[in-house]
Design a protein around this motif. Structure first.
Motif, PDB file in Angstrom:
ATOM      1  N   SER A  70       0.814  -1.212   0.000  1.00 10.12           N
ATOM      2  CA  SER A  70       0.000   0.000   0.000  1.00 10.12           C
ATOM      3  C   SER A  70       0.851   1.268   0.000  1.00 10.12           C
ATOM      4  O   SER A  70       2.046   1.235   0.302  1.00 10.12           O
ATOM      5  CB  SER A  70      -0.936   0.005   1.215  1.00 10.12           C
ATOM      6  OG  SER A  70      -0.195  -0.094   2.415  1.00 10.12           O
ATOM      7  N   ALA A  85      -4.064   7.476   5.664  1.00 15.03           N
ATOM      8  CA  ALA A  85      -4.713   6.265   5.149  1.00 15.03           C
ATOM      9  C   ALA A  85      -3.696   5.453   4.369  1.00 15.03           C
ATOM     10  O   ALA A  85      -2.688   5.992   3.877  1.00 15.03           O
ATOM     11  CB  ALA A  85      -5.905   6.619   4.257  1.00 15.03           C
ATOM     12  N   VAL A  99     -12.201   0.845   3.656  1.00  8.36           N
ATOM     13  CA  VAL A  99     -12.215  -0.147   4.741  1.00  8.36           C
ATOM     14  C   VAL A  99     -11.873   0.539   6.058  1.00  8.36           C
ATOM     15  O   VAL A  99     -10.754   1.037   6.232  1.00  8.36           O
ATOM     16  CB  VAL A  99     -11.221  -1.288   4.441  1.00  8.36           C
ATOM     17  CG1 VAL A  99     -11.181  -2.275   5.598  1.00  8.36           C
ATOM     18  CG2 VAL A  99     -11.597  -1.999   3.140  1.00  8.36           C
ATOM     19  N   CYS A 100     -12.827   0.547   6.992  1.00  9.52           N
ATOM     20  CA  CYS A 100     -12.667   1.264   8.265  1.00  9.52           C
ATOM     21  C   CYS A 100     -12.419   0.287   9.414  1.00  9.52           C
ATOM     22  O   CYS A 100     -13.188  -0.657   9.606  1.00  9.52           O
ATOM     23  CB  CYS A 100     -13.911   2.106   8.554  1.00  9.52           C
ATOM     24  SG  CYS A 100     -14.201   3.397   7.303  1.00  9.52           S
ATOM     25  N   HIS A 101     -11.379   0.539  10.175  1.00 10.74           N
ATOM     26  CA  HIS A 101     -10.963  -0.355  11.262  1.00 10.74           C
ATOM     27  C   HIS A 101     -11.739  -0.093  12.545  1.00 10.74           C
ATOM     28  O   HIS A 101     -12.509   0.866  12.664  1.00 10.74           O
ATOM     29  CB  HIS A 101      -9.464  -0.209  11.517  1.00 10.74           C
ATOM     30  CG  HIS A 101      -9.063   1.145  12.019  1.00 10.74           C
ATOM     31  ND1 HIS A 101      -9.271   1.567  13.316  1.00 10.74           N
ATOM     32  CD2 HIS A 101      -8.449   2.192  11.397  1.00 10.74           C
ATOM     33  CE1 HIS A 101      -8.816   2.787  13.476  1.00 10.74           C
ATOM     34  NE2 HIS A 101      -8.322   3.205  12.329  1.00 10.74           N
ATOM     35  N   PRO A 107      -5.143   0.644  10.363  1.00 13.22           N
ATOM     36  CA  PRO A 107      -5.485   0.169   9.017  1.00 13.22           C
ATOM     37  C   PRO A 107      -4.803  -1.138   8.632  1.00 13.22           C
ATOM     38  O   PRO A 107      -5.384  -1.966   7.926  1.00 13.22           O
ATOM     39  CB  PRO A 107      -5.019   1.320   8.119  1.00 13.22           C
ATOM     40  CG  PRO A 107      -5.044   2.516   8.986  1.00 13.22           C
ATOM     41  CD  PRO A 107      -4.666   2.039  10.357  1.00 13.22           C
ATOM     42  N   GLY A 110      -6.607  -4.293   9.057  1.00 17.65           N
ATOM     43  CA  GLY A 110      -7.692  -4.593   8.116  1.00 17.65           C
ATOM     44  C   GLY A 110      -7.181  -5.309   6.882  1.00 17.65           C
ATOM     45  O   GLY A 110      -7.884  -5.427   5.884  1.00 17.65           O
ATOM     46  N   ALA A 114      -8.833  -5.988   3.201  1.00 15.91           N
ATOM     47  CA  ALA A 114      -8.263  -5.282   2.055  1.00 15.91           C
ATOM     48  C   ALA A 114      -7.845  -6.273   0.971  1.00 15.91           C
ATOM     49  O   ALA A 114      -8.111  -6.062  -0.223  1.00 15.91           O
ATOM     50  CB  ALA A 114      -7.061  -4.450   2.498  1.00 15.91           C
ATOM     51  N   VAL A 124      -8.312  -0.231  -2.782  1.00 14.60           N
ATOM     52  CA  VAL A 124      -8.678  -0.183  -1.364  1.00 14.60           C
ATOM     53  C   VAL A 124      -8.066   1.052  -0.697  1.00 14.60           C
ATOM     54  O   VAL A 124      -6.867   1.316  -0.839  1.00 14.60           O
ATOM     55  CB  VAL A 124      -8.197  -1.440  -0.621  1.00 14.60           C
ATOM     56  CG1 VAL A 124      -8.570  -1.366   0.851  1.00 14.60           C
ATOM     57  CG2 VAL A 124      -8.791  -2.698  -1.259  1.00 14.60           C
ATOM     58  N   ALA A 126      -7.789   2.491   3.166  1.00 16.45           N
ATOM     59  CA  ALA A 126      -8.008   2.131   4.568  1.00 16.45           C
ATOM     60  C   ALA A 126      -7.587   3.303   5.457  1.00 16.45           C
ATOM     61  O   ALA A 126      -6.407   3.439   5.810  1.00 16.45           O
ATOM     62  CB  ALA A 126      -7.219   0.873   4.927  1.00 16.45           C
ATOM     63  N   GLY A 170     -16.866  -1.553   7.104  1.00 18.26           N
ATOM     64  CA  GLY A 170     -16.229  -1.363   8.395  1.00 18.26           C
ATOM     65  C   GLY A 170     -16.597  -2.439   9.390  1.00 18.26           C
ATOM     66  O   GLY A 170     -17.679  -3.039   9.311  1.00 18.26           O
ATOM     67  N   GLY A 174     -15.512   0.680  13.111  1.00 19.18           N
ATOM     68  CA  GLY A 174     -15.555   0.964  11.679  1.00 19.18           C
ATOM     69  C   GLY A 174     -16.935   0.716  11.098  1.00 19.18           C
ATOM     70  O   GLY A 174     -17.385   1.432  10.197  1.00 19.18           O
TER      71      GLY A 174
END
Length: 316
Positions: A70, A85, A99-101, A107, A110, A114, A124, A126, A170, A174
């Motif tokens: 990422s 992020a 994608v919310c933790h 992140p 997650g 992801a 993605v 995050a 989430g 999340g």
């Protein structure tokens, strides 16, 4: 006259004693409210990972894969915070998963979600919630101020890709965050659907349950005091921060997921948010035997088949 004077002196003494007791009670209540606030929402209270922890993370499997592939993305919030992020682009795709933790998480954790979205063809994003990971913020928002941050993150995606189609996803805090976001009037139409896993119905409901579970205390008056402290210090109250109220204002398709053995965000909250949701395209998945946040691990085939089926109806 002497008797009247004694009665007056007695009444005065009683009133002074009552005033002292009220001051002591108010002081004790203020202390309890402030303690609960710091315990739950202040990173310095020890609930979040420290900078040292972040620099020494040892990730494995999908967690390490996501972190290793990422990119860093940054956003300045409406109130001046620098938010971080992790972004994993999928070349040629116009579909995005935000994608919310969960509470106290990051992140990177997650990564398994992801990786799954990436495998399905999604780019993605995050985000790190306020006061989590490398995002700024003095206090945790439990999803409420973060709902505005997610609106801004989606706008950033659309600015980069005007053809973007976005799903909000989430787990735990999340999950509450994406439900709260769903009710925002200015949320971009690029958001096509929402998937929440074990999110709470409101911050008040969640903390009331934890207060009873951990300390054996009723919500009144300690939670009222903590909510007031939070309003003053963090800018929101616990009852105001309601996922149930927010999904009552949305027409977005929402998939609600919850483990039946969840006693951290109690399973009964699933029906509260599902019943409150105004969307004509809402679905829910109950996973027997799953505790908090464990639905995808306990029943992975059912979980992801349901998610993919839902996405197939509403994304592209």
């Amino acid at each position: 006259m002497e008797k009247v004077g004694k009665k007056r002196r007695g009444l005065k003494i009683a009133l002074i004693a009552l005033a002292v007791l009220l001051v002591l009670a108010a002081g004790g209540l203020a202390f309890a409210g402030n303690y609960l606030f710091r315990f739950a929402l202040d990173p310095q209270g020890g609930g979040m990972l420290s900078a040292h922890d972040l620099d020494n993370l040892e990730l494995e499997g999908e967690y390490a894969w996501f972190a290793g592939h990422s990119e860093d993305r940054w956003l300045t919030s409406h109130d001046g915070l620098e938010l971080h992020a992790l972004y994993l682009p999928r070349e040629g795709s116009h579909q995005y998963a935000v994608v919310c933790h969960g509470y106290g998480s990051i992140p990177q954790y997650g990564g398994k979600f992801a990786a799954k979205f990436y495998e399905m063809g999604y780019s993605v994003l995050a985000p790190a919630a306020r006061s989590h990971e490398r995002s700024g913020g003095r206090y945790a928002g439990m999803g409420w101020p973060e709902r505005r941050d997610i609106v801004d993150w989606v706008d950033a995606i659309v600015e980069q890709d005007p053809q973007a189609e976005v799903v909000l996803f989430g787990v735990s805090m999340g999950g509450a965050t994406v439900m709260m976001t769903a009710g925002e009037e200015d949320l971009s139409p690029a958001v096509k659907c929402v998937i929440e896993d074990c999110g709470y119905s409101s911050v008040w409901d969640e903390f009331a349950g934890q207060l009873k579970e951990m300390f054996g205390l009723p919500a009144f008056p300690v939670l009222d005091a903590a909510s007031l402290v939070t309003q003053i210090r963090a800018g929101y109250g616990f009852k105001e921060a309601s996922a149930a109220d927010q999904v009552a204002k949305t027409s977005l398709p929402i998939l609600f997921i919850h483990g039946e053995e969840d006693d951290f965000v109690p399973y009964w909250m699933l029906d509260v948010v599902y019943d409150a949701c105004a969307s004509p395209d809402k679905e829910k998945l109950s996973v027997p035997g799953a505790a908090h946040g464990e639905a995808s691990g306990v029943a992975p085939e059912t979980y992801w088949a349901t998610v993919e089926g839902f996405l197939g109806k509403h994304m592209g």
